[in-house]
Structure formats: C-alpha cells, structure tokens
Design a protein around this motif. Structure first.
Motif, PDB file in Angstrom:
ATOM      1  N   PRO A   5       0.855  -1.414   0.160  1.00  0.00           N
ATOM      2  CA  PRO A   5      -0.079  -0.156  -0.098  1.00  0.00           C
ATOM      3  C   PRO A   5       0.718   1.196   0.102  1.00  0.00           C
ATOM      4  O   PRO A   5       1.944   1.474   0.673  1.00  0.00           O
ATOM      5  N   SER A   6       0.463   2.297  -0.688  1.00  0.00           N
ATOM      6  CA  SER A   6       0.931   3.315  -0.925  1.00  0.00           C
ATOM      7  C   SER A   6       0.827   4.454   0.044  1.00  0.00           C
ATOM      8  O   SER A   6      -0.469   4.983   0.154  1.00  0.00           O
ATOM      9  N   LEU A   7       1.906   4.835   0.970  1.00  0.00           N
ATOM     10  CA  LEU A   7       1.599   6.010   1.830  1.00  0.00           C
ATOM     11  C   LEU A   7       1.275   7.175   1.403  1.00  0.00           C
ATOM     12  O   LEU A   7       0.869   8.247   2.438  1.00  0.00           O
ATOM     13  N   VAL A  32       6.665   3.649  -0.437  1.00  0.00           N
ATOM     14  CA  VAL A  32       7.011   5.002   0.105  1.00  0.00           C
ATOM     15  C   VAL A  32       7.545   5.813  -1.125  1.00  0.00           C
ATOM     16  O   VAL A  32       8.374   5.485  -1.602  1.00  0.00           O
ATOM     17  N   ASP A  33       6.686   6.738  -1.467  1.00  0.00           N
ATOM     18  CA  ASP A  33       6.871   7.382  -2.703  1.00  0.00           C
ATOM     19  C   ASP A  33       7.516   8.935  -2.363  1.00  0.00           C
ATOM     20  O   ASP A  33       7.071   9.596  -1.716  1.00  0.00           O
ATOM     21  N   VAL A  34       8.893   8.888  -2.942  1.00  0.00           N
ATOM     22  CA  VAL A  34       9.784  10.119  -2.625  1.00  0.00           C
ATOM     23  C   VAL A  34       9.833  11.054  -3.848  1.00  0.00           C
ATOM     24  O   VAL A  34      10.173  10.304  -5.092  1.00  0.00           O
ATOM     25  N   VAL A  63      10.695   1.667  -0.982  1.00  0.00           N
ATOM     26  CA  VAL A  63      11.118   2.996  -1.318  1.00  0.00           C
ATOM     27  C   VAL A  63      11.114   3.480  -2.792  1.00  0.00           C
ATOM     28  O   VAL A  63      12.167   2.855  -3.550  1.00  0.00           O
ATOM     29  N   HIS A  64      10.135   4.036  -3.264  1.00  0.00           N
ATOM     30  CA  HIS A  64      10.078   4.558  -4.555  1.00  0.00           C
ATOM     31  C   HIS A  64      10.703   5.769  -4.924  1.00  0.00           C
ATOM     32  O   HIS A  64       9.956   6.852  -4.382  1.00  0.00           O
ATOM     33  N   LEU A  65      11.825   5.941  -5.379  1.00  0.00           N
ATOM     34  CA  LEU A  65      12.361   7.155  -5.691  1.00  0.00           C
ATOM     35  C   LEU A  65      12.151   7.755  -7.058  1.00  0.00           C
ATOM     36  O   LEU A  65      12.676   7.433  -8.128  1.00  0.00           O
ATOM     37  N   ASN A 138       1.272   7.968 -15.237  1.00  0.00           N
ATOM     38  CA  ASN A 138       2.739   8.741 -15.216  1.00  0.00           C
ATOM     39  C   ASN A 138       2.817   9.309 -13.868  1.00  0.00           C
ATOM     40  O   ASN A 138       1.853   9.772 -13.256  1.00  0.00           O
ATOM     41  N   PRO A 139       4.006   8.965 -13.256  1.00  0.00           N
ATOM     42  CA  PRO A 139       4.128   9.184 -11.978  1.00  0.00           C
ATOM     43  C   PRO A 139       4.136  10.560 -11.437  1.00  0.00           C
ATOM     44  O   PRO A 139       4.445  11.537 -12.150  1.00  0.00           O
ATOM     45  N   GLY A 140       3.803  10.881 -10.173  1.00  0.00           N
ATOM     46  CA  GLY A 140       3.582  12.097  -9.542  1.00  0.00           C
ATOM     47  C   GLY A 140       2.626  12.266  -8.630  1.00  0.00           C
ATOM     48  O   GLY A 140       2.607  13.095  -7.686  1.00  0.00           O
ATOM     49  N   PHE A 141       1.481  11.582  -8.775  1.00  0.00           N
ATOM     50  CA  PHE A 141       0.164  11.794  -8.145  1.00  0.00           C
ATOM     51  C   PHE A 141      -0.498  10.407  -8.039  1.00  0.00           C
ATOM     52  O   PHE A 141      -0.612   9.376  -8.889  1.00  0.00           O
ATOM     53  N   GLY A 142      -1.370  10.142  -6.808  1.00  0.00           N
ATOM     54  CA  GLY A 142      -2.116   9.237  -6.432  1.00  0.00           C
ATOM     55  C   GLY A 142      -3.478   9.552  -7.134  1.00  0.00           C
ATOM     56  O   GLY A 142      -3.762  10.627  -7.929  1.00  0.00           O
ATOM     57  N   GLY A 143      -4.257   8.457  -7.271  1.00  0.00           N
ATOM     58  CA  GLY A 143      -5.537   8.531  -7.753  1.00  0.00           C
ATOM     59  C   GLY A 143      -5.771   8.577  -9.181  1.00  0.00           C
ATOM     60  O   GLY A 143      -6.949   9.260  -9.664  1.00  0.00           O
ATOM     61  N   GLN A 144      -4.933   8.284 -10.091  1.00  0.00           N
ATOM     62  CA  GLN A 144      -4.814   8.479 -11.706  1.00  0.00           C
ATOM     63  C   GLN A 144      -5.517   7.223 -12.385  1.00  0.00           C
ATOM     64  O   GLN A 144      -5.506   6.228 -11.483  1.00  0.00           O
ATOM     65  N   VAL A 172       3.630  -3.545  -9.957  1.00  0.00           N
ATOM     66  CA  VAL A 172       2.901  -2.530 -10.746  1.00  0.00           C
ATOM     67  C   VAL A 172       2.345  -1.489  -9.902  1.00  0.00           C
ATOM     68  O   VAL A 172       1.935  -2.005  -8.622  1.00  0.00           O
ATOM     69  N   ASP A 173       2.555  -0.075 -10.368  1.00  0.00           N
ATOM     70  CA  ASP A 173       2.158   0.788  -9.400  1.00  0.00           C
ATOM     71  C   ASP A 173       1.393   1.718 -10.411  1.00  0.00           C
ATOM     72  O   ASP A 173       1.871   2.470 -11.306  1.00  0.00           O
ATOM     73  N   GLY A 174       0.226   2.333  -9.814  1.00  0.00           N
ATOM     74  CA  GLY A 174      -0.609   3.483 -10.286  1.00  0.00           C
ATOM     75  C   GLY A 174      -1.871   2.812 -10.500  1.00  0.00           C
ATOM     76  O   GLY A 174      -2.096   1.980 -11.839  1.00  0.00           O
ATOM     77  N   GLY A 175      -2.950   3.247 -10.036  1.00  0.00           N
ATOM     78  CA  GLY A 175      -4.576   3.024 -10.574  1.00  0.00           C
ATOM     79  C   GLY A 175      -5.013   1.698 -10.311  1.00  0.00           C
ATOM     80  O   GLY A 175      -5.737   1.180 -10.865  1.00  0.00           O
ATOM     81  N   VAL A 176      -4.062   0.767  -9.583  1.00  0.00           N
ATOM     82  CA  VAL A 176      -4.563  -0.430  -9.320  1.00  0.00           C
ATOM     83  C   VAL A 176      -5.781  -0.507  -8.435  1.00  0.00           C
ATOM     84  O   VAL A 176      -5.772   0.138  -7.252  1.00  0.00           O
ATOM     85  N   ALA A 194      -0.879  -0.123  -4.244  1.00  0.00           N
ATOM     86  CA  ALA A 194      -2.380   0.611  -4.079  1.00  0.00           C
ATOM     87  C   ALA A 194      -2.117   1.627  -3.067  1.00  0.00           C
ATOM     88  O   ALA A 194      -2.048   1.396  -2.099  1.00  0.00           O
ATOM     89  N   GLY A 195      -2.682   2.969  -3.814  1.00  0.00           N
ATOM     90  CA  GLY A 195      -2.817   3.987  -2.717  1.00  0.00           C
ATOM     91  C   GLY A 195      -4.234   4.375  -2.517  1.00  0.00           C
ATOM     92  O   GLY A 195      -4.665   3.882  -1.325  1.00  0.00           O
ATOM     93  N   ASN A 196      -4.831   4.929  -3.553  1.00  0.00           N
ATOM     94  CA  ASN A 196      -6.260   5.274  -3.150  1.00  0.00           C
ATOM     95  C   ASN A 196      -7.067   4.144  -3.083  1.00  0.00           C
ATOM     96  O   ASN A 196      -8.207   4.126  -2.357  1.00  0.00           O
ATOM     97  N   ALA A 197      -6.827   3.184  -3.532  1.00  0.00           N
ATOM     98  CA  ALA A 197      -7.816   1.901  -3.569  1.00  0.00           C
ATOM     99  C   ALA A 197      -7.770   1.371  -2.311  1.00  0.00           C
ATOM    100  O   ALA A 197      -8.712   1.055  -1.621  1.00  0.00           O
TER     101      ALA A 197
HETATM  102  C1  DX5 Z   1       2.506   7.643  -8.176  1.00  0.00           C
HETATM  103  C2  DX5 Z   1       3.048   7.072  -7.018  1.00  0.00           C
HETATM  104  C3  DX5 Z   1       2.172   5.705  -6.800  1.00  0.00           C
HETATM  105  C4  DX5 Z   1       0.900   6.343  -6.088  1.00  0.00           C
HETATM  106  C5  DX5 Z   1      -0.220   5.056  -6.406  1.00  0.00           C
HETATM  107  O1  DX5 Z   1       3.298   8.350  -8.754  1.00  0.00           O
HETATM  108  O2  DX5 Z   1       4.301   6.276  -7.519  1.00  0.00           O
HETATM  109  O3  DX5 Z   1       2.687   4.913  -5.888  1.00  0.00           O
HETATM  110  O4  DX5 Z   1       0.705   6.384  -4.796  1.00  0.00           O
HETATM  111  O5  DX5 Z   1      -1.511   5.760  -6.392  1.00  0.00           O
HETATM  112  P1  DX5 Z   1      -2.831   5.176  -6.702  1.00  0.00           P
HETATM  113  O6  DX5 Z   1      -2.871   3.781  -5.976  1.00  0.00           O
HETATM  114  O7  DX5 Z   1      -3.818   5.718  -6.114  1.00  0.00           O
HETATM  115  O8  DX5 Z   1      -2.667   5.405  -8.079  1.00  0.00           O
END
Ligand code: DX5
Ligand code: ZN
Length: 213
Positions: A5-7, A32-34, A63-65, A138-144, A172-176, A194-197
């Motif tokens: 789970p993504s914090l 952990v998204d830095v 940790v995802h840099l 595309n990295p940068g935001f949750g909830g896409q 796999v990371d994003g929109g899961v 998974a963040g938002n989920a």
């Molecule tokens: C996006 C981050 C993800 C994000 C995933 O740049 O790398 O880890 O938090 O969030 P959800 O699951 O909401 O797409």
C-alpha cells in the motif's frame, strides 16, 4: 500476490495511525513515494519523513524514488530505513552503477519504467535487479487512471525475467484496484502497489485482503 500500500494516499496528519493500520493488516510491504518536484511535477517528502515511517512500520519499506540522479542519495535512504530501493530508468545516467551501489549498501534494488519506456531497455540490467517496477500511470500523483497497455508490458517483462533472471519480482504501481488486480496477476505481476484503492476504501483492511487474492 504481494501487496504494498502506498502511503502517499495516507493522512499525513495521522501517519502513525495509518502505519499502525497497515501493520495490523495482511499487506506485505509499505510503499513510500519520494518525489523531488523535478523528475515529477509533485513534491512529497524526503529522508526525515522516511525515518519516522521506519520508526513505526513493522513491515519492509519499499521506497520508490521519483528523483533525478538518485545515486546521490543511496546511503541516505539506507540510513533512513529503506529495505527495497527502486530508481527510475529515466532518472539515472549510470543505472548499472546506481543498482550496484544500492546492493552494496545492503538493500534490495529495483528499476522503475515510466509508461513510455520499453521493457526491452532492461535487457542489460534485469540480471542485477531484485525487482522491476512498471508504472501504470505517469508518476507524480495518486488517484490516476490505470493505463491499459500495462498488461502487455507485464507479459513482456515476465518473458524477459524468465529468460534472464527468474528470481526478479514484477511490481505494478498506479491506478491498481480490485477490478484490475486479478488481470495483473494473470499477466504475471508479483507485487501490486495501491494508494487510493486502500486509503479511500470504507474498509481498508478488507480491501487489502481482496487485492491480495
Ligand atoms: C504515483 C506513485 C504511486 C501512487 C499510487 O506517482 O508512484 O505509488 O501513490 O497511487 P494510486 O494507487 O492511487 O494510483
Ligand atoms: Zn510509487
């Protein structure tokens, strides 16, 4: 199936509470998204916050840099408590050196590919990797919204790792979510982020169970 789970989607005002919820859940790692505001348009947090996350977490920190030239900070994130450190293919001039530096620092290493980066670009680095992370947004935001082409990339990567490094995990990371998780597993994924989920669910503990099934 492992779940991380993504914090990024946690309540930053109540991080300790949300970490303790994850400690008591069936999740495997904490993601952990830095973000540095240069490699990606958003800024999240850095080593001091990771150090506090480590203080409360009872599961490995994944940790995802999302920062430029991450090789500069390998020892800092090791000291902050990272167990698995992933760096973007697109952010490293000397990827091979950076991956070896992560291993030499005592962590597991991984490469992350943006949605536009072909799996074939890993032909000469997958041997070194403990994990490859495919971005499904595309990295940068949750909830896409999940990018559908990811299924195809997971299958391509499964073929590559079977040929060159069968121990390498595919994350796999994003929109899961609970709808695409089974399809990702069938395509060959080992670890889902998974963040938002999780954090927007009315019952995060139950959603974690469902995402792992
Ligand atoms: C996006 C981050 C993800 C994000 C995933 O740049 O790398 O880890 O938090 O969030 P959800 O699951 O909401 O797409
Ligand atoms: Zn991430």
């Amino acid at each position: 199936m492992l779940l991380s789970p993504s914090l990024l989607s946690a309540d930053f005002g109540n991080l300790q509470r949300d970490i303790e919820m994850l400690n008591s859940s069936q999740c495997d790692w904490l993601h952990v998204d830095v973000m540095d505001g240069i490699f990606v348009p958003n800024i999240s947090f850095g080593q001091p916050v990771v150090k506090h996350i480590k203080k409360y977490a009872r599961k490995p920190l994944d940790v995802h840099l999302m920062i430029m030239d991450p090789g500069r900070y390998v020892n800092d994130f090791r000291d902050a408590g990272a167990d698995i450190l992933t760096v973007h293919y697109e952010a490293c001039t000397h990827l091979d050196r950076t991956l070896h530096a992560i291993k030499d620092a005592g962590m597991q290493c991984g490469v992350v590919l943006n949605p536009h980066t072909p799996v074939a670009f890993l032909e000469d680095s997958v041997q070194i990797c403990d994990m490859v992370l495919l971005m499904s947004v595309n990295p940068g935001f949750g909830g896409q919204k999940f990018i559908e082409n990811t299924y195809c990339k997971v299958r391509q990567l499964r073929t590559l790792v079977e040929r060159k490094n069968p121990n390498c995990l595919i994350e796999v990371d994003g929109g899961v979510n609970t709808a695409n998780a089974p399809l990702l597993r069938d395509a060959g994924a080992d670890v889902l982020v998974a963040g938002n989920a999780v954090f927007k669910s009315p019952d995060p503990l139950q959603t974690i169970v469902e995402l792992k099934q």
